[in-house]
Design an enzyme around this catalytic site. Sequence first.
Site, PDB file in Angstrom:
ATOM      1  N   CYS A  68     -22.297  11.955 -10.438  1.00 47.08           N
ATOM      2  CA  CYS A  68     -20.962  11.506 -10.028  1.00 47.08           C
ATOM      3  C   CYS A  68     -21.054  10.455  -8.918  1.00 47.08           C
ATOM      4  O   CYS A  68     -21.859  10.560  -7.996  1.00 47.08           O
ATOM      5  CB  CYS A  68     -20.134  12.692  -9.566  1.00 47.08           C
ATOM      6  SG  CYS A  68     -18.447  12.234  -9.142  1.00 47.08           S
ATOM      7  N   CYS A  72     -18.351  13.450  -2.114  1.00 51.24           N
ATOM      8  CA  CYS A  72     -17.867  14.742  -1.588  1.00 51.24           C
ATOM      9  C   CYS A  72     -19.043  15.502  -0.961  1.00 51.24           C
ATOM     10  O   CYS A  72     -20.026  15.826  -1.656  1.00 51.24           O
ATOM     11  CB  CYS A  72     -17.234  15.556  -2.705  1.00 51.24           C
ATOM     12  SG  CYS A  72     -16.041  14.589  -3.686  1.00 51.24           S
ATOM     13  N   CYS A  75     -20.804  18.609  -2.525  1.00 53.94           N
ATOM     14  CA  CYS A  75     -20.973  18.709  -3.980  1.00 53.94           C
ATOM     15  C   CYS A  75     -22.383  18.379  -4.476  1.00 53.94           C
ATOM     16  O   CYS A  75     -22.892  17.269  -4.277  1.00 53.94           O
ATOM     17  CB  CYS A  75     -19.974  17.814  -4.685  1.00 53.94           C
ATOM     18  SG  CYS A  75     -20.031  18.044  -6.475  1.00 53.94           S
ATOM     19  N   CYS A 112     -11.867  26.927 -18.422  1.00 57.30           N
ATOM     20  CA  CYS A 112     -11.686  25.747 -17.583  1.00 57.30           C
ATOM     21  C   CYS A 112     -12.862  24.791 -17.761  1.00 57.30           C
ATOM     22  O   CYS A 112     -14.016  25.157 -17.516  1.00 57.30           O
ATOM     23  CB  CYS A 112     -11.560  26.175 -16.125  1.00 57.30           C
ATOM     24  SG  CYS A 112     -11.342  24.778 -15.021  1.00 57.30           S
ATOM     25  N   CYS A 143      -7.677  24.905 -19.186  1.00 62.26           N
ATOM     26  CA  CYS A 143      -7.601  24.231 -17.899  1.00 62.26           C
ATOM     27  C   CYS A 143      -8.687  23.158 -17.909  1.00 62.26           C
ATOM     28  O   CYS A 143      -9.741  23.339 -18.531  1.00 62.26           O
ATOM     29  CB  CYS A 143      -7.849  25.237 -16.775  1.00 62.26           C
ATOM     30  SG  CYS A 143      -7.814  24.478 -15.133  1.00 62.26           S
ATOM     31  N   CYS A 203      -3.248  23.795 -10.875  1.00 62.21           N
ATOM     32  CA  CYS A 203      -4.253  24.658 -10.259  1.00 62.21           C
ATOM     33  C   CYS A 203      -4.821  23.837  -9.100  1.00 62.21           C
ATOM     34  O   CYS A 203      -5.465  22.809  -9.324  1.00 62.21           O
ATOM     35  CB  CYS A 203      -5.341  25.000 -11.285  1.00 62.21           C
ATOM     36  SG  CYS A 203      -6.744  25.879 -10.568  1.00 62.21           S
ATOM     37  N   ARG A 275      -7.029  32.594  -6.607  1.00 57.99           N
ATOM     38  CA  ARG A 275      -8.346  32.862  -7.203  1.00 57.99           C
ATOM     39  C   ARG A 275      -9.437  32.907  -6.142  1.00 57.99           C
ATOM     40  O   ARG A 275      -9.626  31.970  -5.374  1.00 57.99           O
ATOM     41  CB  ARG A 275      -8.691  31.816  -8.266  1.00 57.99           C
ATOM     42  CG  ARG A 275     -10.002  32.160  -8.995  1.00 57.99           C
ATOM     43  CD  ARG A 275     -10.278  31.231 -10.163  1.00 57.99           C
ATOM     44  NE  ARG A 275      -9.146  31.157 -11.034  1.00 57.99           N
ATOM     45  CZ  ARG A 275      -8.600  30.013 -11.448  1.00 57.99           C
ATOM     46  NH1 ARG A 275      -9.114  28.870 -11.109  1.00 57.99           N
ATOM     47  NH2 ARG A 275      -7.557  30.020 -12.241  1.00 57.99           N
TER      48      ARG A 275
END
Length: 337
Positions: A68, A72, A75, A112, A143, A203, A275
């Site tokens: 990616c 972040c 991550c 998801c 999701c 979400c 969650r």
Amino acid sequence: MQQTATPMTFLTPVKPVEAQTWPVDEVLELFDLPFNELMFRAQVVHREHFPDADVELATLLSIKTGGCEEDCGYCPQAARYDTGVDAKKLMGLEEVLEAAKAAKDHGATRFCMGAAWRSPKDRDMEKVEAMVRQVKAMGMETCATLGMLKEDQAQRLKDAGLDYYNHNLDTAPEFYGNVISTREYQDRLDTLGHVRTAGLKVCCGGIVGMGESRRQRAGLIAQLANLNPYPESVPVNHLVQVEGTPLHGLDPLDPLEFVRTIAVARITMPKARVRLSAGRREMGDAVQAMCFMAGANSIFYGDKLLTTGNPDAQDDRVLLGKLGLKTRGVVEQGGCK
Ligand code: SAM
Ligand code: DTB
Ligand code: SF4
């Protein structure tokens, strides 16, 4: 024997549930309550809105792993950090459907699909839409979490049968710049707006344990609770510290502070599925049990999150059994309602 009257304030939630805005100071007041008082208030709200006290099981699949372009700081999938996660291509449809079937067979009701993208390219959309369409046709809730969306992309996902879109605010606005520089807080709010406009359920949650202050944790919860309407699903992730990422090596958060965050989410977003998300494997049964007492009523279920570990499904079944917690939508024969 002398009777002592229960003070009304004890039983009354701090704020009427229909009230829409939560100033950060009021959320912080909840965080600052004595632990047992906070837990009690969260329980009152939880029981009122979820009398069945069931737990939702959502299974995650990384349909596009690693590589990616974003930065972040938490991550393992960011290409710029050396975390040992190899970049892979978008998974094929058959592999996704096999994973969805296995998740359904194990009792998950939501599937998801996560992709390590800043945002989906238009050429990816058709493939993801086919995944959504076919997972939905299997009778599961769908999701997806694919990064930032444009308005038409949100609409295409809705048309394909997507139920929820996951896109996290991650932290308080004033802490955000310490964690991510390649996109703005406002970009996230814009994507959430497009998701709502398309009629998808939201979400949206964040991560705690990234070195933020309690006030900043309250700031994250206030942002979420003040979304109008607030999200239907609120994933509260505990940072999973991955070697190679900038946030690796931070002092761990006090587990009771994580439990408090769950309780405050429950009180401020009474109808949401809160969650208990990443970080459960490191938490142990006792902390997880406290999170369920604090109002968590959803988990990621399956041996893996996206790239890091999650408790074994069998261990989760044992834990839920020990706690006497029912799972959502699973009838006695093992099928889904
Ligand atoms: N790339 C998309 C995006 O960022 O929106 C979707 C996938 S991304 C991995 C989804 C979310 O996972 C992030 O927003 C973050 O909240 C959470 N996450 C990622 N790494 C994490 C970690 N190490 N610990 C806890 N949560 C994490
Ligand atoms: C969310 O809030 N947490 C999930 C899901 N949405 C996509 C992801 C957690 C990722 C944990 C790190 C990993 O496994 O790579
Ligand atoms: Fe990329 Fe999402 Fe990871 Fe950020 S959280 S680096 S956008 S995969």
